[in-house]
Each structure stands twice: as C-alpha cells, then as structure tokens.
Design an enzyme around this catalytic site. Sequence first.
Site, mmCIF file in Angstrom:
data_model
loop_
_atom_site.group_PDB
_atom_site.id
_atom_site.type_symbol
_atom_site.label_atom_id
_atom_site.label_comp_id
_atom_site.label_asym_id
_atom_site.label_seq_id
_atom_site.Cartn_x
_atom_site.Cartn_y
_atom_site.Cartn_z
ATOM 1 N N ASN A 101 0.746 -1.074 -0.088
ATOM 2 C CA ASN A 101 0.008 0.186 0.028
ATOM 3 C C ASN A 101 0.917 1.443 0.088
ATOM 4 O OD1 ASN A 101 -1.878 1.910 0.542
ATOM 5 N ND2 ASN A 101 -2.319 1.490 2.479
ATOM 6 N N TRP A 102 0.769 1.851 -1.143
ATOM 7 C CA TRP A 102 1.993 2.918 -1.239
ATOM 8 C C TRP A 102 1.286 4.260 -0.810
ATOM 9 C CZ3 TRP A 102 4.198 2.180 -6.984
ATOM 10 C CH2 TRP A 102 4.840 0.951 -7.025
ATOM 11 N N LYS A 103 0.201 4.159 -0.304
ATOM 12 C CA LYS A 103 -0.491 5.730 0.424
ATOM 13 C C LYS A 103 -0.423 6.624 -0.475
ATOM 14 C CE LYS A 103 0.490 3.341 4.813
ATOM 15 N NZ LYS A 103 0.245 3.453 6.015
ATOM 16 N N HIS B 254 -9.565 0.913 4.918
ATOM 17 C CA HIS B 254 -8.305 0.980 5.606
ATOM 18 C C HIS B 254 -8.559 2.002 6.744
ATOM 19 C CE1 HIS B 254 -4.226 2.082 6.239
ATOM 20 N NE2 HIS B 254 -3.799 1.236 5.666
ATOM 21 N N GLU C 179 -6.819 4.317 7.751
ATOM 22 C CA GLU C 179 -6.585 5.849 7.800
ATOM 23 C C GLU C 179 -8.044 6.292 6.935
ATOM 24 O OE1 GLU C 179 -2.759 5.435 5.477
ATOM 25 O OE2 GLU C 179 -1.797 4.807 7.230
ATOM 26 N N GLU D 271 -5.554 -5.542 10.282
ATOM 27 C CA GLU D 271 -4.586 -4.307 10.594
ATOM 28 C C GLU D 271 -4.836 -3.697 11.775
ATOM 29 O OE1 GLU D 271 -2.479 -3.130 6.780
ATOM 30 O OE2 GLU D 271 -4.344 -1.817 6.977
ATOM 31 N N GLY E 38 2.201 1.919 10.713
ATOM 32 C CA GLY E 38 3.070 2.895 10.596
ATOM 33 C C GLY E 38 3.797 3.413 11.878
ATOM 34 N N SER F 260 3.213 -2.591 10.395
ATOM 35 C CA SER F 260 4.819 -2.527 10.477
ATOM 36 C C SER F 260 5.431 -3.779 10.168
ATOM 37 C CB SER F 260 5.086 -2.203 12.011
ATOM 38 O OG SER F 260 4.643 -0.977 12.487
ATOM 39 N N GLY G 103 2.569 -1.306 4.452
ATOM 40 C CA GLY G 103 2.929 0.013 3.924
ATOM 41 C C GLY G 103 4.108 0.760 3.475
ATOM 42 N N GLY G 104 4.745 1.171 4.832
ATOM 43 C CA GLY G 104 6.222 1.701 4.635
ATOM 44 C C GLY G 104 7.262 1.005 3.914
HETATM 45 C C1 PEP Z 1 -0.949 0.026 5.892
HETATM 46 O O1 PEP Z 1 -0.803 1.008 5.449
HETATM 47 O O2 PEP Z 1 -1.742 -0.833 5.511
HETATM 48 C C2 PEP Z 1 0.213 -0.525 6.868
HETATM 49 C C3 PEP Z 1 0.090 -1.798 7.281
HETATM 50 O O3 PEP Z 1 1.337 0.347 6.972
HETATM 51 P P1 PEP Z 1 2.683 0.111 7.804
HETATM 52 O O4 PEP Z 1 3.170 -1.256 7.041
HETATM 53 O O5 PEP Z 1 3.719 1.148 7.259
HETATM 54 O O6 PEP Z 1 2.380 -0.164 9.293
#
Ligand code: PEP
Length: 250
Positions: free
Chosen positions: A10-12, A95, A97, A165, A171, A211, A232-233
């Site tokens: 997920n590049w957000k 999600h 966010e 999640e 994050g 994470s 994500g990251g």
């Molecule tokens: C996400 O955005 O779905 C996510 C899991 O982010 P991260 O891996 O950065 O925690």
Amino acid sequence: MSRTPFVAGNWKMHTNAEECVALCRAVRERVEGIEGVEAGVCPPFPFLQAAKAALKGSSVLLGAQNAHWEAQGAFTGEVSPSMLRGLADYAIIGHSERRQYFCETDETANKRLKAVLSHGLLPIFCLGETRDEREANRTEEILERQLRRGLDVVPWTPACVIAYEPVWAIGTGLAATSEQANEAIGFIRRLVGELVGAEIAQATRIQYGGSVKADNAAELFAQPEIDGALVGGASLDADAFAAIVRAAAG
Ligand code: PEP
C-alpha cells in the site's frame, strides 16, 4: 486447506509519476520467479495507468487504494469502481486511515465492498482494533462488529481478501507479535465461516498488516492463519518488499 499467500504494497500518498513507474519496474524485477506467493502493489490513483503499463506481462497484481460505491455521479474527489474496471485487480476497502481521517464507517465500507465486487474487482477488506480497544480487551468485540457490518449481504467469494490491521501497529514500527496476529486472524476466520460458510472462510486469504518489515515477516508468515501481508512503509523500498514476498513464499 493450503492458501497461496498474498503480499500487497500500500503506497498510500507516496511517489510521483516517475517514482511510481521506477518502483513498479524494480518490484517486478525482484519478485518475478518467486513461486508460491502472489504479490501486488497499490499506487496512488493518478498513476494506476502508468503502473499498469510498467507491470504489463508480469505477475504483479495492481490494486487501487479505495473505490466509491456509485458507478458515477456528483461525488467530487471520488473514484468509482467502474473507472477502475480493467485497470486494477483489487481495491483496498475500509483502511484504518480512511476510517480515521475521512469518516469511513462500517456502513460505507460495506457499500464499497458490494460495489467493487459488482464491478469485477476484488476487495482487500481492512479491519482492526485501536490500542485503547485492545487494552480494554475489546479486540474481538470490535473485529466482530466490523466484520458483521462490513460483510452484511456482501456476495463474498474465496477470492476476496481480508487484512487484519491493528491500528496501533500501522506505521508505528510496533508490529503485533506473530501470536497476537495469528490469534486475531483465527478469530476473524471463524467468524467469516459463520457469516459466509466454513468452506469459503477456509479458502479466504487473511493478511496481517502493521509494521511488517523484511526482518519480522518470516516469523509472522510461519503462523498457520496468516496468509501474507498488507505492507505500507516497507513496500516503498523494492528490496525490502521483495524480501517480504520471498518470506511469504516460505
Ligand atoms: C498499511 O498502510 O496498511 C500498513 C500496514 O502500513 P505499515 O506497514 O507502514 O505499518
């Protein structure tokens, strides 16, 4: 039942047009030939077309980060599932966010789920508890509410994907332990079984997200209930993402 793990990035709201194409190329180069796992990327909306071209001929799947429930209309700033048809394979729905910053609710996630399925896209349906909810021992109650409302009269199929999640892990660098993630996903799978049937639940991939990095992926994926990850990251670094995909392949 053996399920093929699925690792999605997920590049957000990251990358520009050039960076998106370069990252797609770097990911495809690194994950091509890794067997026993599916990999996908979810770039920002404006770059989906360029990403599709950059991934053409590869096995890397393409996802959108959201989709509205209407096919068209006066919904400024939204993207409809019919616009994504033929472009994306998946759409991330619900999600945290979106829930936290854009008033997304279980009900709107439910409408979006129905819409993406009716337009031939597959959902990655996200759910998870906050830190306060976990500390108050309300994790299962929250997951149950999100699942019951989210999946209400949704024509769920074994190809649909769920991402567990925990909000406190997204994050933050503080991933759930593999036991915590496995336990929550096992709970989700049992409930999906109640809602849509045990056979479909057994076939449904349920990812862990929060994470996930190259160095904790293998431990998470060793758990029997965890079928890959929503990343994500770490998905913005092609080497780290490929290492996570490799870990999921076993
Ligand atoms: C996400 O955005 O779905 C996510 C899991 O982010 P991260 O891996 O950065 O925690």
